[in-house]
Design an enzyme around this catalytic site. Structure first.
Site, PDB file in Angstrom:
ATOM      1  N   ASP A 159      -0.336 -35.332  16.323  1.00 20.80           N
ATOM      2  CA  ASP A 159       1.007 -34.959  15.850  1.00 20.80           C
ATOM      3  C   ASP A 159       2.172 -35.422  16.727  1.00 20.80           C
ATOM      4  OD1 ASP A 159      -0.937 -33.366  14.695  1.00 20.80           O
ATOM      5  OD2 ASP A 159      -0.003 -31.476  15.237  1.00 20.80           O
TER       6      ASP A 159
ATOM      7  N   GLU B 104      -0.242 -25.808   8.969  1.00 17.29           N
ATOM      8  CA  GLU B 104       0.100 -26.271  10.314  1.00 17.29           C
ATOM      9  C   GLU B 104       1.493 -26.910  10.306  1.00 17.29           C
ATOM     10  OE1 GLU B 104      -4.199 -27.116  12.321  1.00 17.29           O
ATOM     11  OE2 GLU B 104      -3.443 -28.825  11.204  1.00 17.29           O
TER      12      GLU B 104
END
Ligand code: FRU
Length: 471
Positions: A34, A215
């Protein structure tokens, strides 16, 4: 995030240099996932990222760091926040604490404050807990210090992560944090005067896609194109359960009153194709926006991979790339629905890095019309191709990588991915080909498909069958 998989044995030549993209950020010789802490400060775009500083698969998770002045050419810097034996440094955000609300800056200094998830290990005092912590820099992001009072927000959960923080409400405002209660499919909204003390304001969810853990949330305002109306967009990644299988990024359009988010549109008992997705491809995950982008722009970056196979993709020693930076806009479509439109941040054609190809086309998409576009290496003896089909009858864009090169490293990798089209007559297309990443933007960016491909030679050629006009 799912359990890590061992990296697979890959085909000869799979580690060829042509697979490394040039306009999509990759770490020099390590793993990334990420994007984190996206913040614009003093003319510099900072990209922190989930990084294993000592390996090419997920683990030992720290915040890597890269900087850019144009969002295209990135320079990797030393690791900003390193994992310790007690905590891995999971995803989060960063803000410029311009009024020193946190008190972390000394006289004449400005603090950049990172809000990240401490994922506590068995060697810590909070084994298995995920809680929110701070790190700060008073030298424009060059060096980072953990806050002595960490964690600042611990609810005793092992599934509480990915804080995204922004300032809300002008001079009398306060900090707002969105973070996920991952397995409960909820986004929790907290407020704080100082980034240290946090109060729960509300929760949103479950809603729409819940086929996996939630998420990496984000919440930001966007002006509706051509009006003065401001709406709020809540972005929620989920894994698995995404529109293209595995990891995916959905969004909701609605209102935020400083306390709670209320979506305009909730589809009860819908299928995943009834929801809104930031990308219809398999490789667009954990997308979040920059804090402090100039000119009120909303600019995002996502991770261009999928937890289904991310640890096995055939590149070594680096593994995984970011998406291009994208500028976001909100458009009222013919069916009355507000949708996010995205355009890639690219330099002028003359300034594109070597090896990056951008194809722009306009294709007729009336009922009965169909166009097929092939990306190939230009070798007539090779069957390798990435296929892009626009079908006016089904009003779809389909991107197919089943014949795109190496697909054998994971059973979930081969596939074809479909996005709905809005335009009734013509569809404009922007296709960006950069190493192992292909991004397709259709309908002024109302539909995007991002996918990895691992061809044996660079995909330098584009051919089209069916009527079209060059742009
Ligand atoms: C999303 C994610 C986050 C977590 C991080 C760990 O891809 O699973 O929820 O913070 O990755 O690397």
């Amino acid at each position: 995030m799912t359990a890590t998989q061992p990296s697979s044995v890959t085909a000869p030549g799979a580690h060829a240099p042509h697979l490394r993209p040039q306009a999509h950020f990759t770490a020099r010789d390590t793993w990334l996932n990420d994007p984190n802490g996206l913040v614009f400060h003093d003319g510099v775009w900072h990209l922190f990222f989930q990084n294993n500083p000592s390996g090419s698969t997920w683990g030992n998770i720290s915040w890597g760091h890269a900087v850019s002045r144009d969002l295209v050419s990135w320079t990797e810097l030393p690791v900003a926040i390193a994992a310790t034996s007690e905590e891995m440094v999971f995803s989060g955000s960063a803000v410029v604490d311009a009024h020193n609300t946190s008190g972390l800056a000394g006289a004449g200094e400005t603090a950049l404050v990172a809000v990240y998830t401490s994922s506590y290990t068995a060697h810590s005092e909070r084994p298995g807990i995920q809680a929110q912590s701070l790190a700060y820099s008073v030298d424009d992001g060059a060096t980072w210090h953990r806050y002595a009072g960490n964690p600042v927000l611990d609810i005793g959960s092992g599934e509480f992560r990915d804080p995204k923080v922004f300032w809300h409400g002008g001079d009398d405002g306060r900090w707002i944090m969105v973070a996920v209660e991952a397995t409960e499919h909820r986004v929790a909204i907290y407020s704080s005067p100082n980034l240290v003390d946090w109060s729960l304001e509300s929760r949103f969810g479950p809603a729409h896609a819940t086929g996996g853990v939630w998420e990496c949330p984000d919440l930001f305002p966007l002006r509706v194109r051509g009006t003065d109306e401001e709406k709020w967009v809540l972005v929620v990644s989920l894994n698995p359960g995404g529109i293209a299988g595995g990891s995916g990024t959905q969004y909701f359009v609605g209102d935020f009153d400083g306390t709670a988010f209320t979506p305009d549109r909730v589809v009860e008992d819908g299928g995943i194709e009834d929801y809104d997705w930031l990308d219809h491809g398999p490789d667009y995950y954990a997308g979040v926006s920059f804090s402090g982008a100039p000119g009120g722009r909303r600019v995002t970056i996502a991770w261009a991979s999928n937890w289904a196979y991310a640890n096995s993709t055939p590149t070594e020693p680096w593994r995984s790339a970011m998406s291009l930076a994208r500028s976001l806009d909100l458009v009222r479509c013919a069916d009355g629905r507000l949708r996010v439109a995205q355009s890639p941040v690219l330099p002028s054609p003359d300034d594109l890095p070597d090896g990056v190809l951008v194809h722009r086309l306009v294709v007729p998409t009336r009922p009965g019309e169909r166009s097929e576009i092939a990306l190939t290496a230009g070798d007539p003896a090779s069957a390798e191709r990435v296929q892009i089909v626009l079908d006016g009858s089904s009003r779809t864009l389909t991107c197919d990588r089943t014949a795109g090169g190496d697909t054998g490293f994971h059973a979930d990798f081969p596939g074809s991915f479909q996005a709905p089209l809005q335009g009734a007559q013509l569809t404009d297309l922007t296709i960006v080909v950069d190493g192992c990443v292909v991004e397709v933007y259709a309908d002024g960016g109302l539909a995007t498909v991002t996918m990895l491909v691992f061809p044996s030679a660079p995909l330098t050629e584009v051919s089209l069958e069916g009527a079209h006009a060059d742009r």
